[in-house]
Design a protein around this motif. Sequence first.
Motif, PDB file in Angstrom:
ATOM      1  N   GLY A 184       0.792  -1.250  -0.101  1.00  0.00           N
ATOM      2  CA  GLY A 184      -0.130   0.126  -0.105  1.00  0.00           C
ATOM      3  C   GLY A 184       0.837   1.231  -0.090  1.00  0.00           C
ATOM      4  O   GLY A 184       1.904   1.325   0.515  1.00  0.00           O
ATOM      5  N   HIS A 185       0.358   2.200  -0.748  1.00  0.00           N
ATOM      6  CA  HIS A 185       1.123   3.551  -1.009  1.00  0.00           C
ATOM      7  C   HIS A 185       0.094   4.690  -1.278  1.00  0.00           C
ATOM      8  O   HIS A 185      -0.621   4.346  -2.116  1.00  0.00           O
ATOM      9  N   ILE A 186       0.761   5.836  -0.837  1.00  0.00           N
ATOM     10  CA  ILE A 186       0.079   7.091  -1.464  1.00  0.00           C
ATOM     11  C   ILE A 186       1.066   7.899  -2.150  1.00  0.00           C
ATOM     12  O   ILE A 186       2.154   7.995  -1.298  1.00  0.00           O
ATOM     13  N   SER A 187       1.017   8.514  -3.053  1.00  0.00           N
ATOM     14  CA  SER A 187       2.179   9.585  -3.538  1.00  0.00           C
ATOM     15  C   SER A 187       1.501  10.815  -3.955  1.00  0.00           C
ATOM     16  O   SER A 187       0.349  10.941  -4.306  1.00  0.00           O
ATOM     17  N   ALA A 208       9.433  -1.418  -4.154  1.00  0.00           N
ATOM     18  CA  ALA A 208       9.681  -1.347  -5.591  1.00  0.00           C
ATOM     19  C   ALA A 208       8.315  -1.423  -6.451  1.00  0.00           C
ATOM     20  O   ALA A 208       8.440  -0.708  -7.374  1.00  0.00           O
ATOM     21  N   ALA A 209       7.508  -2.264  -6.015  1.00  0.00           N
ATOM     22  CA  ALA A 209       6.246  -2.197  -7.040  1.00  0.00           C
ATOM     23  C   ALA A 209       5.519  -0.969  -6.946  1.00  0.00           C
ATOM     24  O   ALA A 209       4.965  -0.372  -7.760  1.00  0.00           O
ATOM     25  N   GLY A 243       1.122 -10.478 -11.659  1.00  0.00           N
ATOM     26  CA  GLY A 243       1.971 -10.561 -10.473  1.00  0.00           C
ATOM     27  C   GLY A 243       2.291  -9.350  -9.878  1.00  0.00           C
ATOM     28  O   GLY A 243       1.929  -8.151 -10.291  1.00  0.00           O
ATOM     29  N   ILE A 244       3.180  -9.446  -8.926  1.00  0.00           N
ATOM     30  CA  ILE A 244       3.611  -8.328  -8.058  1.00  0.00           C
ATOM     31  C   ILE A 244       4.432  -7.300  -9.113  1.00  0.00           C
ATOM     32  O   ILE A 244       5.206  -7.635 -10.007  1.00  0.00           O
ATOM     33  N   ASN A 299       6.871  -5.423  -9.728  1.00  0.00           N
ATOM     34  CA  ASN A 299       8.297  -5.042  -9.625  1.00  0.00           C
ATOM     35  C   ASN A 299       8.933  -4.753 -11.013  1.00  0.00           C
ATOM     36  O   ASN A 299      10.154  -4.206 -11.207  1.00  0.00           O
ATOM     37  N   GLU A 300       8.283  -5.054 -12.062  1.00  0.00           N
ATOM     38  CA  GLU A 300       8.794  -4.632 -13.400  1.00  0.00           C
ATOM     39  C   GLU A 300       7.905  -3.315 -13.969  1.00  0.00           C
ATOM     40  O   GLU A 300       6.891  -3.278 -13.689  1.00  0.00           O
ATOM     41  N   SER A 301       8.821  -2.558 -14.500  1.00  0.00           N
ATOM     42  CA  SER A 301       8.055  -1.215 -15.041  1.00  0.00           C
ATOM     43  C   SER A 301       6.909  -1.396 -16.116  1.00  0.00           C
ATOM     44  O   SER A 301       6.098  -0.733 -16.243  1.00  0.00           O
ATOM     45  N   SER A 302       6.996  -2.671 -16.913  1.00  0.00           N
ATOM     46  CA  SER A 302       5.886  -2.895 -17.656  1.00  0.00           C
ATOM     47  C   SER A 302       4.600  -3.207 -17.063  1.00  0.00           C
ATOM     48  O   SER A 302       3.636  -2.849 -17.549  1.00  0.00           O
ATOM     49  N   GLU A 303       4.436  -3.668 -15.733  1.00  0.00           N
ATOM     50  CA  GLU A 303       3.430  -3.814 -15.245  1.00  0.00           C
ATOM     51  C   GLU A 303       3.008  -2.582 -14.763  1.00  0.00           C
ATOM     52  O   GLU A 303       1.519  -2.160 -15.016  1.00  0.00           O
TER      53      GLU A 303
END
Length: 287
Positions: free
Chosen positions: A74-77, A124-125, A183-184, A186-190
């Motif tokens: 979870g994150h807010i930016s 990272a995600a 999936g999680i 972690n890759e920029s493509s997602e």
Amino acid sequence: MQFSAAQQSYQHSGIESNNIDNVDSMAAMAHRGKSLPGIPSFDSHSSKRQWQLEHMAGAFRVFARNGYAEGISGHISVRDPEFENRFWINPLGVHFGMLKASDMICVTLNGDVVAGNMAGSINAAGFQIHSAVHRSRKDVHAICHTHSIHGRAWSAFGKPLEMINQDVCYFYKAHSVYSDYGGIANESSEGQRIAESLADGKAVILLNHGLLTVGETVDEAAFLFCLMERSCQVQLLADRTEFEKKNVSEKEAAYNFKMASTPETLFAEFQPDYQYEEYLSGNTFKS
């Protein structure tokens, strides 16, 4: 049942009804009274930055009280007011209910940590998702994503929300479904695919994952997240019955969206929750 991209994507394309185009939605909120305060303006980037970080920390406190925390997810930016290619995000591994303005970390769209809590690390995600959305949507200044319970449950169906009550109309033709879970993230493509699915909307339901909302202010994005989570809960409850649901008409849904979904009105909607956190904490999250 499989849904086509057109069926899965609910994007706001404008409202053609002429009778509401000139309505002041903020003024319409109050009957015979003063309009609620709108989004404030600031004399300097530093004062706006501090205000943003305080409201960001306040939003995390609201999320904690609502039970949206799930481990380190979870994150807010919030986009920096001075540098368009930078945004602030929460540190990895700190409970939402403990976050303060000074805990936030400033990172560039390329991933360089440049200000704020230099001792912390970021998810990272979360970076991949938030950087992709901030890069693709210049109008978006805040993004919220957590693994809330009802959002995760509804996301399993890969379906948009139905307009079954007044409040969910805040998302009328303004939310989409990301149906290519990879999936999680972690890759920029997602992250890029999630941003593409969001398109110009206010929110996206991430298949097998959860919810993501955006706004001009963190207050707007946070209120929309809370509302979408509750809307998922309402949808799940309504779908448990054998009775036929009665959807809000297209005309009324469009009217509700027009009246309630401006950045100013959504900012105002979040203020009672923010002020309650000020009251509960004695403003300690602002330090």
